[in-house]
Scaffold this motif. Structure first.
Motif, PDB file in Angstrom:
ATOM      1  N   TRP A 140     -12.206  -1.157  -6.869  1.00  0.00           N
ATOM      2  CA  TRP A 140     -11.144  -1.890  -6.931  1.00  0.00           C
ATOM      3  C   TRP A 140      -9.983  -1.232  -7.907  1.00  0.00           C
ATOM      4  CZ3 TRP A 140      -9.910  -7.085  -5.253  1.00  0.00           C
ATOM      5  CH2 TRP A 140     -10.736  -7.592  -4.455  1.00  0.00           C
ATOM      6  N   VAL A 141      -9.072  -1.339  -7.659  1.00  0.00           N
ATOM      7  CA  VAL A 141      -7.848  -0.841  -8.560  1.00  0.00           C
ATOM      8  C   VAL A 141      -7.141  -2.224  -9.478  1.00  0.00           C
ATOM      9  CG1 VAL A 141      -5.506   0.312  -9.034  1.00  0.00           C
ATOM     10  CG2 VAL A 141      -7.183   1.178  -7.021  1.00  0.00           C
ATOM     11  N   MET A 142      -7.429  -1.956 -10.827  1.00  0.00           N
ATOM     12  CA  MET A 142      -7.069  -3.339 -11.452  1.00  0.00           C
ATOM     13  C   MET A 142      -6.076  -3.036 -12.663  1.00  0.00           C
ATOM     14  SD  MET A 142      -9.546  -5.314 -10.209  1.00  0.00           S
ATOM     15  CE  MET A 142      -9.889  -6.875 -11.323  1.00  0.00           C
ATOM     16  N   LEU A 143      -5.536  -4.133 -13.067  1.00  0.00           N
ATOM     17  CA  LEU A 143      -4.661  -3.991 -13.995  1.00  0.00           C
ATOM     18  C   LEU A 143      -4.864  -5.324 -14.954  1.00  0.00           C
ATOM     19  CD1 LEU A 143      -2.214  -2.578 -15.187  1.00  0.00           C
ATOM     20  CD2 LEU A 143      -0.654  -4.353 -14.064  1.00  0.00           C
TER      21      LEU A 143
ATOM     22  N   ILE B  52     -10.300   1.010 -13.117  1.00  0.00           N
ATOM     23  CA  ILE B  52     -10.928   1.058 -11.705  1.00  0.00           C
ATOM     24  C   ILE B  52     -12.404   0.402 -11.882  1.00  0.00           C
ATOM     25  CG2 ILE B  52     -12.033   2.383  -9.997  1.00  0.00           C
ATOM     26  CD1 ILE B  52     -10.087   4.575 -10.766  1.00  0.00           C
ATOM     27  N   ARG B  53     -12.545  -0.646 -10.943  1.00  0.00           N
ATOM     28  CA  ARG B  53     -13.921  -1.449 -10.863  1.00  0.00           C
ATOM     29  C   ARG B  53     -14.643  -0.960  -9.805  1.00  0.00           C
ATOM     30  NH1 ARG B  53     -13.342  -7.675 -10.594  1.00  0.00           N
ATOM     31  NH2 ARG B  53     -12.984  -7.433 -12.669  1.00  0.00           N
ATOM     32  N   PHE B  54     -15.977  -0.519 -10.238  1.00  0.00           N
ATOM     33  CA  PHE B  54     -16.957  -0.281  -8.915  1.00  0.00           C
ATOM     34  C   PHE B  54     -18.090  -1.320  -9.001  1.00  0.00           C
ATOM     35  CE2 PHE B  54     -15.143   3.863 -10.626  1.00  0.00           C
ATOM     36  CZ  PHE B  54     -14.695   4.173  -9.402  1.00  0.00           C
ATOM     37  N   PHE B  55     -18.784  -1.738  -7.982  1.00  0.00           N
ATOM     38  CA  PHE B  55     -19.756  -2.453  -7.874  1.00  0.00           C
ATOM     39  C   PHE B  55     -20.523  -2.252  -6.489  1.00  0.00           C
ATOM     40  CE2 PHE B  55     -16.864  -5.366  -5.707  1.00  0.00           C
ATOM     41  CZ  PHE B  55     -17.709  -6.398  -4.808  1.00  0.00           C
TER      42      PHE B  55
END
Length: 199
Positions: A151-154, A172-175
């Motif tokens: 995910w690209v997050m803010l 950036i979120r990775f799961f």
């Protein structure tokens, strides 16, 4: 959707470990889900700018969950109680009865994510403050179950003590499976690294 999202309540009997590090705070939260709506756990916090340590018990309650074919919405109440002590030299590590309370609301699909959270903290020596944050996310691709998701997050954060300016942090979120990693930095260059493991 996010099988390992930083849910404050998981399945009954589930254990979750959260390690969070950002501009304001370094924290560790280990919780056990008693039911599908309640979890109980230990929380440690090191507030960098406010210069105090908190140790206590946190209780999370899932008040409402709305499951739809393409989305999920969650509403939580989070409370904590424990003790804190100042890291300032003149404080002599005096202990204070401390606590916090707040709400967390999130909505997500496989493509979009939005969340709001607030928390009021009382930690002695007039360290009483409100923290609020908004998170927005976009998944550049939609993977299958078991894939590596990103995910690209803010994140937008504001506190009512010390640094009162709005903190803006792209990350950036990775799961994958039961692991989640978030890496980013605020526009002021403050690093953020979060790791969550659910088992």
């Amino acid at each position: 959707s996010n099988t390992v999202e930083s849910r404050p309540v998981s399945y009954p009997g589930g254990l979750t470990m959260m390690l969070m590090n950002n501009t304001y705070i370094n924290s560790t939260h280990l919780h056990y889900s008693l039911t599908t709506t309640t979890s109980l756990g230990y929380r440690f916090e090191h507030w960098q700018k406010n210069k105090f340590i908190f140790n206590g018990i946190q209780i999370n309650n899932l008040v409402k969950r709305i499951n739809k074919p393409e989305s999920q919405t969650n509403f939580y109440i989070k409370t904590g109680i424990g003790s804190s002590f100042s890291l300032k030299k003149k404080s002599n590590n005096k202990q204070y009865f401390s606590g916090f309370g707040g709400i967390s609301i999130d909505w997500e699909t496989q493509r979009f994510f939005a969340a709001y959270e607030n928390r009021y903290t009382e930690a002695g020596e007039e360290k009483n403050f409100l923290t609020q944050s908004v998170q927005l996310g976009l998944a550049p691709y939609i993977g299958d179950y078991g894939d590596l998701h990103s995910w690209v997050m803010l994140k937008l954060e504001k506190m009512t003590i010390n640094d009162r300016s709005l903190q803006i942090t792209p990350y950036i979120r990775f799961f994958k499976g039961t692991h989640m990693l978030e890496v980013g930095a605020s526009l002021k260059g403050k690093k953020m690294v979060n790791y969550i493991f659910r088992y």
